[in-house]
Design an enzyme around this catalytic site. Structure first.
Site, short mmCIF file in Angstrom:
data_model
loop_
_atom_site.label_atom_id
_atom_site.label_comp_id
_atom_site.label_asym_id
_atom_site.label_seq_id
_atom_site.Cartn_x
_atom_site.Cartn_y
_atom_site.Cartn_z
NE ARG A 195 -2.31 -1.55 3.38
CZ ARG A 195 -2.06 -2.80 3.78
NH1 ARG A 195 -2.47 -3.81 3.04
NH2 ARG A 195 -1.42 -3.04 4.89
CD GLU B 175 4.19 -8.78 14.23
OE1 GLU B 175 3.26 -8.43 13.50
OE2 GLU B 175 5.25 -8.15 14.29
#
Length: 188
Positions: free
Chosen positions: A76, A113
């Site tokens: 994006r 993560e």
């Protein structure tokens, strides 16, 4: 889905810009996995007037002469980078996920993560002294942004700014990028 609203919207370009972005963000629960509230900026991109105001605000913040090229982070960030580059009359360079660029590239791997990711930029993307504005849609934990800024510098660019449309302040990305300045139109 719900809109991200805040009567006390805040951001580095003031409350009006923050309210504009907030009014065009949709919260999508449990995407891409349960427990995550995804911030969908597509309604902002689809609104011509709002998108123009956001792009013009980014250019005004950094100054038309403040950068020579705009880097967009996949995917994006490409939308924002192309629009900002066009408005400023400069070029645009994509920072891509590994294996997407056809010519020799610098790469950087970093921890997520939930695993590891690698970003790349063409080796000849910048010339010595190129002043680079890096843009993306969202700043979360800062891992992708940090890797991108390091990659741009390793490839010979000089980072003059980093702008995002939306900063998830509670995740500490801005602190991770310090002392580099972060410009966020909306911080939640």
């Amino acid at each position: 889905m719900t809109e991200t609203h805040s009567t006390a919207a805040r951001g580095d370009s003031g409350p009006e810009a923050a309210r504009l972005v907030a009014s065009r963000v949709l919260d999508v629960p449990d995407f891409p996995k349960p427990g995550v509230m995804f911030k969908d900026l597509m309604p902002l991109f689809a609104d011509a007037k709002a998108f123009r105001e956001v792009v013009d605000g980014i250019v005004a913040h950094h100054g038309r002469d403040g950068f020579d090229v705009v880097v967009g982070i996949e995917a994006r960030g490409f939308v924002v980078a192309a629009a900002v580059a066009y408005a400023a009359g400069v070029g645009v360079v994509p920072v891509r996920k590994a294996g997407k660029l056809p010519r020799p590239a610098h790469s950087v791997s970093y921890a997520l993560e939930y695993g590891e990711a690698t970003l790349e930029v063409h080796e000849d993307a910048f010339t010595a002294g190129h002043r680079v504005l890096v843009v993306d849609d969202v700043l979360a934990t800062g891992g992708t942004a940090e890797a991108t800024l390091d990659l741009v510098e390793r490839a010979g660019g000089t980072v003059t700014g980093f702008t995002v449309l939306l900063e998830l302040g509670f995740l500490g990305g801005r602190e991770r990028l310090a002392p580099r300045p972060v410009h966020a139109l909306l911080t939640v």
